[in-house]
Structures are given as structure tokens and as C-alpha cells.
Design a protein around this motif. Sequence first.
Motif, PDB file in Angstrom:
ATOM      1  N   VAL A   1     -14.375 -13.942  -7.070  1.00 20.08           N
ATOM      2  CA  VAL A   1     -14.661 -14.674  -5.842  1.00 20.08           C
ATOM      3  C   VAL A   1     -16.159 -14.741  -5.561  1.00 20.08           C
ATOM      4  O   VAL A   1     -16.640 -15.622  -4.839  1.00 20.08           O
ATOM      5  CB  VAL A   1     -13.914 -14.028  -4.651  1.00 20.08           C
ATOM      6  N   PHE A   2     -16.935 -13.830  -6.166  1.00 18.16           N
ATOM      7  CA  PHE A   2     -18.374 -13.806  -5.953  1.00 18.16           C
ATOM      8  C   PHE A   2     -19.146 -14.492  -7.074  1.00 18.16           C
ATOM      9  O   PHE A   2     -20.380 -14.502  -7.053  1.00 18.16           O
ATOM     10  CB  PHE A   2     -18.868 -12.366  -5.821  1.00 18.16           C
ATOM     11  N   GLU A   3     -18.437 -15.040  -8.065  1.00 18.36           N
ATOM     12  CA  GLU A   3     -19.136 -15.680  -9.173  1.00 18.36           C
ATOM     13  C   GLU A   3     -19.841 -16.951  -8.688  1.00 18.36           C
ATOM     14  O   GLU A   3     -19.326 -17.688  -7.862  1.00 18.36           O
ATOM     15  CB  GLU A   3     -18.146 -16.035 -10.290  1.00 18.36           C
ATOM     16  N   SER A   4     -21.017 -17.204  -9.273  1.00 14.73           N
ATOM     17  CA  SER A   4     -21.789 -18.384  -8.907  1.00 14.73           C
ATOM     18  C   SER A   4     -22.602 -18.830 -10.108  1.00 14.73           C
ATOM     19  O   SER A   4     -23.139 -18.006 -10.857  1.00 14.73           O
ATOM     20  CB  SER A   4     -22.723 -18.083  -7.724  1.00 14.73           C
TER      21      SER A   4
ATOM     22  N   ASP B   1     -13.500  -8.841   9.498  1.00 13.64           N
ATOM     23  CA  ASP B   1     -12.059  -8.937   9.208  1.00 13.64           C
ATOM     24  C   ASP B   1     -11.739 -10.239   8.482  1.00 13.64           C
ATOM     25  O   ASP B   1     -10.925 -10.249   7.536  1.00 13.64           O
ATOM     26  CB  ASP B   1     -11.258  -8.844  10.509  1.00 13.64           C
ATOM     27  N   ASN B   2     -12.354 -11.337   8.911  1.00 14.44           N
ATOM     28  CA  ASN B   2     -12.115 -12.624   8.236  1.00 14.44           C
ATOM     29  C   ASN B   2     -12.627 -12.597   6.800  1.00 14.44           C
ATOM     30  O   ASN B   2     -11.980 -13.134   5.882  1.00 14.44           O
ATOM     31  CB  ASN B   2     -12.801 -13.751   9.007  1.00 14.44           C
ATOM     32  N   ALA B   3     -13.789 -11.999   6.555  1.00 18.41           N
ATOM     33  CA  ALA B   3     -14.333 -11.925   5.202  1.00 18.41           C
ATOM     34  C   ALA B   3     -13.443 -11.074   4.308  1.00 18.41           C
ATOM     35  O   ALA B   3     -13.160 -11.438   3.145  1.00 18.41           O
ATOM     36  CB  ALA B   3     -15.755 -11.370   5.251  1.00 18.41           C
ATOM     37  N   GLU B   4     -12.964  -9.926   4.805  1.00 19.88           N
ATOM     38  CA  GLU B   4     -12.088  -9.071   4.016  1.00 19.88           C
ATOM     39  C   GLU B   4     -10.764  -9.769   3.714  1.00 19.88           C
ATOM     40  O   GLU B   4     -10.238  -9.662   2.601  1.00 19.88           O
ATOM     41  CB  GLU B   4     -11.847  -7.752   4.752  1.00 19.88           C
ATOM     42  N   PHE B   5     -10.243 -10.498   4.675  1.00 20.27           N
ATOM     43  CA  PHE B   5      -8.985 -11.226   4.450  1.00 20.27           C
ATOM     44  C   PHE B   5      -9.165 -12.290   3.364  1.00 20.27           C
ATOM     45  O   PHE B   5      -8.307 -12.455   2.489  1.00 20.27           O
ATOM     46  CB  PHE B   5      -8.540 -11.877   5.759  1.00 20.27           C
ATOM     47  N   TYR B   6     -10.286 -12.990   3.388  1.00 20.35           N
ATOM     48  CA  TYR B   6     -10.529 -14.028   2.389  1.00 20.35           C
ATOM     49  C   TYR B   6     -10.669 -13.413   0.992  1.00 20.35           C
ATOM     50  O   TYR B   6     -10.130 -13.926   0.012  1.00 20.35           O
ATOM     51  CB  TYR B   6     -11.800 -14.803   2.745  1.00 20.35           C
ATOM     52  N   ILE B   7     -11.401 -12.294   0.894  1.00 17.85           N
ATOM     53  CA  ILE B   7     -11.616 -11.660  -0.417  1.00 17.85           C
ATOM     54  C   ILE B   7     -10.299 -11.136  -0.970  1.00 17.85           C
ATOM     55  O   ILE B   7      -9.979 -11.309  -2.156  1.00 17.85           O
ATOM     56  CB  ILE B   7     -12.659 -10.536  -0.284  1.00 17.85           C
ATOM     57  N   LEU B   8      -9.504 -10.505  -0.136  1.00 17.16           N
ATOM     58  CA  LEU B   8      -8.242  -9.937  -0.607  1.00 17.16           C
ATOM     59  C   LEU B   8      -7.259 -11.006  -1.060  1.00 17.16           C
ATOM     60  O   LEU B   8      -6.447 -10.771  -1.973  1.00 17.16           O
ATOM     61  CB  LEU B   8      -7.614  -9.087   0.504  1.00 17.16           C
ATOM     62  N   ASN B   9      -7.318 -12.178  -0.465  1.00 14.94           N
ATOM     63  CA  ASN B   9      -6.352 -13.228  -0.803  1.00 14.94           C
ATOM     64  C   ASN B   9      -6.871 -14.226  -1.839  1.00 14.94           C
ATOM     65  O   ASN B   9      -6.146 -15.152  -2.202  1.00 14.94           O
ATOM     66  CB  ASN B   9      -5.954 -13.993   0.463  1.00 14.94           C
ATOM     67  N   ASN B  10      -8.112 -14.073  -2.308  1.00 13.05           N
ATOM     68  CA  ASN B  10      -8.676 -15.006  -3.277  1.00 13.05           C
ATOM     69  C   ASN B  10      -9.275 -14.315  -4.490  1.00 13.05           C
ATOM     70  O   ASN B  10     -10.030 -14.935  -5.240  1.00 13.05           O
ATOM     71  CB  ASN B  10      -9.764 -15.871  -2.606  1.00 13.05           C
ATOM     72  N   SER B  11      -8.915 -13.046  -4.716  1.00 13.71           N
ATOM     73  CA  SER B  11      -9.406 -12.301  -5.873  1.00 13.71           C
ATOM     74  C   SER B  11      -8.229 -11.923  -6.754  1.00 13.71           C
ATOM     75  O   SER B  11      -7.423 -11.047  -6.376  1.00 13.71           O
ATOM     76  CB  SER B  11     -10.159 -11.036  -5.429  1.00 13.71           C
ATOM     77  N   PRO B  12      -8.088 -12.571  -7.925  1.00 12.04           N
ATOM     78  CA  PRO B  12      -6.964 -12.223  -8.826  1.00 12.04           C
ATOM     79  C   PRO B  12      -7.028 -10.768  -9.291  1.00 12.04           C
ATOM     80  O   PRO B  12      -5.988 -10.178  -9.612  1.00 12.04           O
ATOM     81  CB  PRO B  12      -7.146 -13.192 -10.003  1.00 12.04           C
ATOM     82  N   GLU B  13      -8.230 -10.174  -9.337  1.00 15.60           N
ATOM     83  CA  GLU B  13      -8.349  -8.797  -9.808  1.00 15.60           C
ATOM     84  C   GLU B  13      -7.681  -7.795  -8.871  1.00 15.60           C
ATOM     85  O   GLU B  13      -7.346  -6.670  -9.275  1.00 15.60           O
ATOM     86  CB  GLU B  13      -9.827  -8.425  -9.955  1.00 15.60           C
ATOM     87  N   LEU B  14      -7.483  -8.179  -7.616  1.00 19.25           N
ATOM     88  CA  LEU B  14      -6.906  -7.254  -6.633  1.00 19.25           C
ATOM     89  C   LEU B  14      -5.395  -7.412  -6.476  1.00 19.25           C
ATOM     90  O   LEU B  14      -4.771  -6.630  -5.734  1.00 19.25           O
ATOM     91  CB  LEU B  14      -7.578  -7.472  -5.274  1.00 19.25           C
ATOM     92  N   GLU B  15      -4.795  -8.385  -7.151  1.00 23.50           N
ATOM     93  CA  GLU B  15      -3.359  -8.624  -6.987  1.00 23.50           C
ATOM     94  C   GLU B  15      -2.501  -7.434  -7.385  1.00 23.50           C
ATOM     95  O   GLU B  15      -1.514  -7.109  -6.709  1.00 23.50           O
ATOM     96  CB  GLU B  15      -2.955  -9.878  -7.767  1.00 23.50           C
ATOM     97  N   PRO B  16      -2.826  -6.726  -8.505  1.00 20.87           N
ATOM     98  CA  PRO B  16      -1.976  -5.548  -8.835  1.00 20.87           C
ATOM     99  C   PRO B  16      -1.977  -4.487  -7.768  1.00 20.87           C
ATOM    100  O   PRO B  16      -0.994  -3.749  -7.613  1.00 20.87           O
ATOM    101  CB  PRO B  16      -2.601  -5.038 -10.147  1.00 20.87           C
ATOM    102  N   TYR B  17      -3.049  -4.362  -7.028  1.00 21.81           N
ATOM    103  CA  TYR B  17      -3.133  -3.329  -6.001  1.00 21.81           C
ATOM    104  C   TYR B  17      -2.468  -3.741  -4.690  1.00 21.81           C
ATOM    105  O   TYR B  17      -2.199  -2.905  -3.824  1.00 21.81           O
ATOM    106  CB  TYR B  17      -4.595  -2.963  -5.710  1.00 21.81           C
ATOM    107  N   LEU B  18      -2.217  -5.052  -4.527  1.00 22.67           N
ATOM    108  CA  LEU B  18      -1.629  -5.533  -3.272  1.00 22.67           C
ATOM    109  C   LEU B  18      -0.119  -5.621  -3.352  1.00 22.67           C
ATOM    110  O   LEU B  18       0.529  -5.854  -2.335  1.00 22.67           O
ATOM    111  CB  LEU B  18      -2.208  -6.912  -2.933  1.00 22.67           C
ATOM    112  N   LYS B  19       0.471  -5.455  -4.548  1.00 28.20           N
ATOM    113  CA  LYS B  19       1.936  -5.536  -4.690  1.00 28.20           C
ATOM    114  C   LYS B  19       2.593  -4.262  -4.228  1.00 28.20           C
ATOM    115  O   LYS B  19       2.048  -3.175  -4.353  1.00 28.20           O
ATOM    116  CB  LYS B  19       2.288  -5.820  -6.154  1.00 28.20           C
TER     117      LYS B  19
END
Length: 473
Positions: free
Chosen positions: A433-436, A455-473
Amino acid sequence: MDVFLRPLIDELKELWVHGLDTHDAASENGVFRMRAALLWTVNDFPARSSLSGWSGQGYRACPTCNEDTPSMRVIGKTAYFGHRRFLPTNHHWRSNLQFDGRTERKRPPRRFSTADILEQLRRVKTGIPGKHPNYGGVKRKRGDDELNWRKKSIFYELPYWATIELKHNLDVMHIEKNVCDSLLGTLLGDPHKSKDTDNARRDLAKLGIRHELHLFEDGNKLMKPTADYTFSEANRRKFCRFIRSVKFPDGFASNLSKNVAQNDSRLLGLKSHDCHVIMQRLLPVGCRSLVNKNIWSTIVELCTFFNQLCASTVNVSDMVEAQNQLVLILCKLERIFPPAFFDIMIHLVLHLPEEAILGGPVHMRWMYPFERYLKRLKDYVRNAAKPEGSIAEGYVVDEALTFCSRYFDDVETRFNRPDRNDDGIHPTRQLSVFESQCKPLGKQSYVELDNNDRDNAEFYILNNSPELEPYLK
């Protein structure tokens, strides 16, 4: 002009009639007979008059309308006014007296075929150019049957030239620049470029229209009322500050802030491409809240047409529709601006869609590449006393350096030089999500987020980073 074109015409006739043996690696004998033809000419309007033989001045200045050119005499000049003639015969604007105080009963101009043009050229008399004793020491006057023809062009010696419909292109680059200069000069009230002069107001009084704009005397002074199509002093400053503040991507346009006067009252030194950008990108936005809606909407329609015309691809049906819309746009402009506003460049806009249908997109038929190449040749001149030799020497040097630079690997040349805005390679971030792919500009600055933004920034990062999906399941 024909004296300088004679060698070119002789070679074109040779290429068309006899052709030239040309090497061909794909054929069996390695040679084929090449023939060539002149498709059209690309030049500005004064050069077009010299090449075609049709004078671009007077009441019949339009080469397309020919003898049916809508024109009228105003104080000090000829105005190409009266585009209601192009409307259908039952259109209600034809009977409206707000245009020039009269009803329009003339039929639309005729369409002249190549046979009609040849018939007109047969009536042109061959005379000695300039002042001559045979004519009493003055220039020979053209007869009424010669119309605006000054001569029969030397291009008619080519066997195929008489059958070509589009012989000389109307240059969109110069037309767009002249239209932009007229609009900006009148809107900004530029004393050097405005078409809203005292004589233009006297024309309105002479025609008996728009009485609120007539000049009047106040004691010993002659007063000119403010027109709706002219910016007020405050709006003039707003528009100039808007032009000064606009930022473009690199290479898109020049720095227009340098063309704004120091007192934010007018624009100075605009080049053709500057007018191109202003006409299609800035003017529709910049004047929206500064003039009445009917004035702004008409200007936007005209700018939209130029944007559509200059596209890389042109649809025939779109150009047919644009042709019909342009008649309405010019009629609207006639209800806004005085007749002196309508010089020949404003009228020529009407014929651009027809030429686009015949010749295709304008980027193959306008003067930009030729003007830029001429600028390159002028830059070769170091000795102003001998410009031709300087150009020849500079061209040879440039070709030699270009040839040699293809064999240099360890020297920076035009072929291996990095881009001016090369962002380089950036280290890969841990989260995608931080790649440019861009390099940040300016000085680093730190911003402290409040709880809601965090809170809005953390919500966006958590929902738009494929690397964090295993930890959110």
C-alpha cells in the motif's frame, strides 16, 4: 512566388509522368519505378493567398465561400459578419433584428466544385504584376468577373492538381491563436488587442442595435459604457491570477505565469502553443464566473470544438455535427460581440470541420512541426551577416555529432542520457500500500494526526494490504 516554385514544379511533373528508378531489396531486379504526387500544401493564411492565387483580403476573402463570402464594411476595416446566412431558411434567427438590424433573406453560400473553380480561373487575365507604365503607373485593377483571383497558381501545371478537393489547408495553429488573441484581448479589455474599440461602438450606432453600448457625451467627455463581454477590473485580476497559479505536468505547456503582466491586467507575449493550451484547457474554466452565462456558455462551446478538432482521431459524423453547431456558435457570438470582432480568422473557423472530413486529423496538417523545425534552423545561425552559411554548417555539424554519438557507450549523449524527470529506483516498502513509482519533491514535513484521522488511516491500511490478510482471518 512562382519563380521560386518553378524547380519544384518541374521535379513534381517529372516524378508523376516518368517516375524515378528506386532501389528495392524485396524485388527480383532490385529496382522499381517510383512515382510521387503533391497531396496538399500546409501554410498560414497569407502564404495560402500567395500559393493559391486567391486574395485573402477584401469582401471575398474566404477561399471556400468564394464570391458568397458574408462580409460588410465597418469603420476602418472589413468585417466578416452575417453567419445567419448559413442557417436553414426557416430558422427564426433569420428574422431577428438584434444581429444587424435587418432580416436575413440570402440563401446559404454555394458549394463550388473543382469544375467551377477552373471556370473562374479561365476568366482571369494574365497581367504584369506590380505598377507598370502599361497601366498608367499603377497596379492593374481586377475586373468583376475575376472575383478575388490574382493569378492562376503554378500548381495547376501538375496534371492532377485540378481534381484535388483539398488543395491548400487552413492552418489550425494560426487560426486558433488569432481567435484566442481576439477573445482574450476583448475579454480583458487590452487596449492593444481588444476589438471593442470606439469605432466598434460607432458601428453599433450606425446599425441601430444595442443602444446601451453606444458612445455618449458627458459634458466635454466621450464616454464608452462597459460591455457585458468585458471583465471588470476585479474580475480581470482574478482571471490573470488564475492563469498565474496554474501548474502543468512537465512538458505539457510553458510557464504561463511569465506571460501575466505585473499588475495582473493582461497577458503578454503568448505563443501559438500557449494559446492552444489556454483555449482548450484554461479559458472555459477561468471565465465561468466572470461573465454572464450566455457569454460563458458560447465561449465554452467554441473551446470545446477546438478540443474536439485537435483530437488524435476524428469521427466524420462528429465533424458533420460540429459543422452545424459552429453556425449556431458564430451566430451567438454575433449577438454578443460587435461586428468589428469578426475578422477573417473568426469566419475561417466555420470551414475547419469540412477540411477535417477531407484531410483527416489536424496534427498531420498544421504548422507546429514546421515552425519548430524552422526554430531549430534559426538556432544554427551564429553569424547574422551570413545566415544561410551558418544554417548549412550547423546542420552538417549536428548530423556528424548525431552519427558519432551512436558509437559512444561511455559518454553521455542524446541517446543514452537519462530522462529529465527520472525518478530512479526506490527501495521496496514492506507493505504494497506504500509502494510508489514517483520521487517525492520538496522538503520533508511531519504531520501529526488526530485520533479520527489516525483511525481512518489504520482502517485503510488494514483493508488494502494483501500482506496483512493472513493475520486478519
